[in-house]
Design a protein around this motif. Structure first.
Motif, short mmCIF file in Angstrom:
data_model
loop_
_atom_site.label_atom_id
_atom_site.label_comp_id
_atom_site.label_asym_id
_atom_site.label_seq_id
_atom_site.Cartn_x
_atom_site.Cartn_y
_atom_site.Cartn_z
N GLN A 1 0.83 -1.05 0.05
CA GLN A 1 -0.09 -0.17 0.19
C GLN A 1 0.89 1.10 0.05
OE1 GLN A 1 -3.53 0.03 -0.04
NE2 GLN A 1 -3.50 -2.13 -0.44
N ILE B 1 -3.46 7.03 2.87
CA ILE B 1 -3.65 5.77 2.37
C ILE B 1 -3.64 4.64 3.59
CG2 ILE B 1 -2.82 3.76 1.13
CD1 ILE B 1 -2.04 5.86 -1.17
N THR C 1 1.32 9.57 1.74
CA THR C 1 0.87 8.10 1.47
C THR C 1 0.52 7.56 2.95
OG1 THR C 1 2.48 7.82 -0.20
CG2 THR C 1 1.73 5.90 1.05
N GLU D 1 4.14 1.45 -1.05
CA GLU D 1 4.46 1.43 -2.27
C GLU D 1 3.78 2.02 -3.32
OE1 GLU D 1 5.91 -2.64 -2.84
OE2 GLU D 1 7.48 -2.45 -1.09
N ALA D 2 2.60 1.53 -3.59
CA ALA D 2 1.74 1.81 -4.56
C ALA D 2 1.26 3.33 -4.37
CB ALA D 2 0.25 1.16 -4.43
N GLY D 3 1.15 3.81 -3.22
CA GLY D 3 1.08 5.16 -3.18
C GLY D 3 2.15 6.26 -3.51
N SER E 1 4.45 5.35 -5.57
CA SER E 1 4.65 5.32 -7.12
C SER E 1 3.78 6.03 -7.77
CB SER E 1 4.43 3.73 -7.37
OG SER E 1 3.10 3.05 -7.16
N SER E 2 2.53 6.32 -7.02
CA SER E 2 1.43 7.17 -7.84
C SER E 2 1.92 8.54 -7.92
CB SER E 2 0.05 6.91 -7.25
OG SER E 2 0.17 7.31 -5.93
N GLY E 3 2.98 9.11 -7.12
CA GLY E 3 3.27 10.47 -7.13
C GLY E 3 3.41 11.17 -5.72
N LEU E 4 2.71 10.46 -4.48
CA LEU E 4 2.47 10.86 -3.38
C LEU E 4 3.85 10.81 -2.49
CD1 LEU E 4 -0.93 9.35 -2.43
CD2 LEU E 4 -0.70 11.66 -3.19
#
Length: 216
Positions: A116, A134, A130, A118-120, A122-125
Motif C-alpha cells: 500500500q 492511504i 501516503t 509502495e503503491a501510494g 509510486s503514484s506520485g505521493l
C-alpha cells in the motif's frame, strides 16, 4: 442499609462518576495525539528519533501507573511544575496511556501491507501523504476496537487517582462509607454497577466495531 442508596449519596456517587468520565475523556484525547505521534515515529524508523521514542515508551510501559501519578502530583512541583489534582491525574494517565496506545498505533500501521505504501509513493505521493491518506485510514479501522479496549482500562485506572484525592467515583464512595461503616457493601455494589455499565457499553461498542471490520 437502604439509607445508603439515598438520593444524596447517589448524586454524590454520580458526581464522582462524572469526574471519572471527564478525566477519561481528556486523557484519551491527549493520549490519542501523543500515542499516535509516538506510534507513527516508531513505525517510520526515523534514525535516532525512533530509537529514542521506543526507549521512552518501553520505560513508561514497564512502570506502575501509581508511580506515575505520584510523580505528576508530588514530584513535578519540585521542579516548578504545579498541577491541581485534576490535571495531575490527567497528566499521569496521558503519559501512561500514550505509551500503551503508541504500541497499538504501531501494530496497526504494521498490519497494513507494505504494498500500500509502495503503491501510494509510486503514484506520485510523498511518504507523509501516503501515510496520512492511504495507510492510516486502513490502520485506524483495525485499531479502533483495541483503542476502545484501552479506553475501558483507562476508565478503571482512574480509580488509582484516589491516592491523590481526586474526587472521582471511588473517592466519593470512600467518603460515604467512611461516615457509616454499614454503607461499605452498598457502596461497593453501587460502584460495581456504575463501572460495569460504563465499561460494558464501551465493550459492546468495541465488539460491534470488531464485527463490522470483518464485514468489509
Amino acid at each position: 442499609m437502604s439509607d445508603a442508596f439515598s438520593w444524596i449519596n447517589l448524586r454524590f456517587l454520580l458526581d464522582g462518576l462524572w469526574v471519572t468520565v471527564q478525566v477519561s475523556i481528556v486523557s484519551i484525547v491527549f493520549s490519542m495525539i501523543l500515542g499516535g505521534i509516538a506510534g507513527t515515529v516508531r513505525y517510520s524508523n526515523i534514525p535516532i528519533l525512533s530509537r529514542i521514542v521506543s526507549i521512552i515508551v518501553d520505560i513508561i510501559r514497564n512502570l506502575p501507573l501509581l508511580l506515575i501519578i505520584f510523580f505528576t502530583y508530588f514530584a513535578l512541583p519540585q521542579i516548578g511544575i504545579k498541577l491541581n489534582i485534576f490535571w495531575a491525574a490527567v497528566a499521569a494517565l496521558t503519559i501512561f496511556e500514550s505509551a500503551m496506545l503508541s504500541e497499538i498505533f504501531r501494530a496497526g500501521l504494521n498490519a497494513v501491507p507494505k504494498g500500500q505504501t509502495e503503491a501510494g509513493m509510486s503514484s506520485g505521493l510523498t511518504y507523509v501523504q501516503t501515510l496520512i491518506l492511504i495507510v492510516m485510514p486502513q490502520a485506524f479501522k483495525s485499531m479502533l476496537p483495541a483503542i476502545l479496549s484501552q479506553l475501558i482500562s483507562l476508565i478503571k485506572d482512574t480509580s488509582l487517582a484516589v491516592i491523590i484525592s481526586l474526587p472521582e467515583l471511588t473517592h466519593n464512595a470512600k467518603i460515604i462509607y467512611g461516615q457509616n461503616t454499614n454503607y461499605v457493601i452498598p457502596m461497593f455494589i453501587a460502584m460495581t454497577a456504575m463501572y460495569f455499565v460504563v465499561c460494558y457499553l464501551l465493550s459492546l461498542l468495541s465488539s460491534f466495531l470488531e464485527n463490522s471490520k470483518y464485514n468489509y
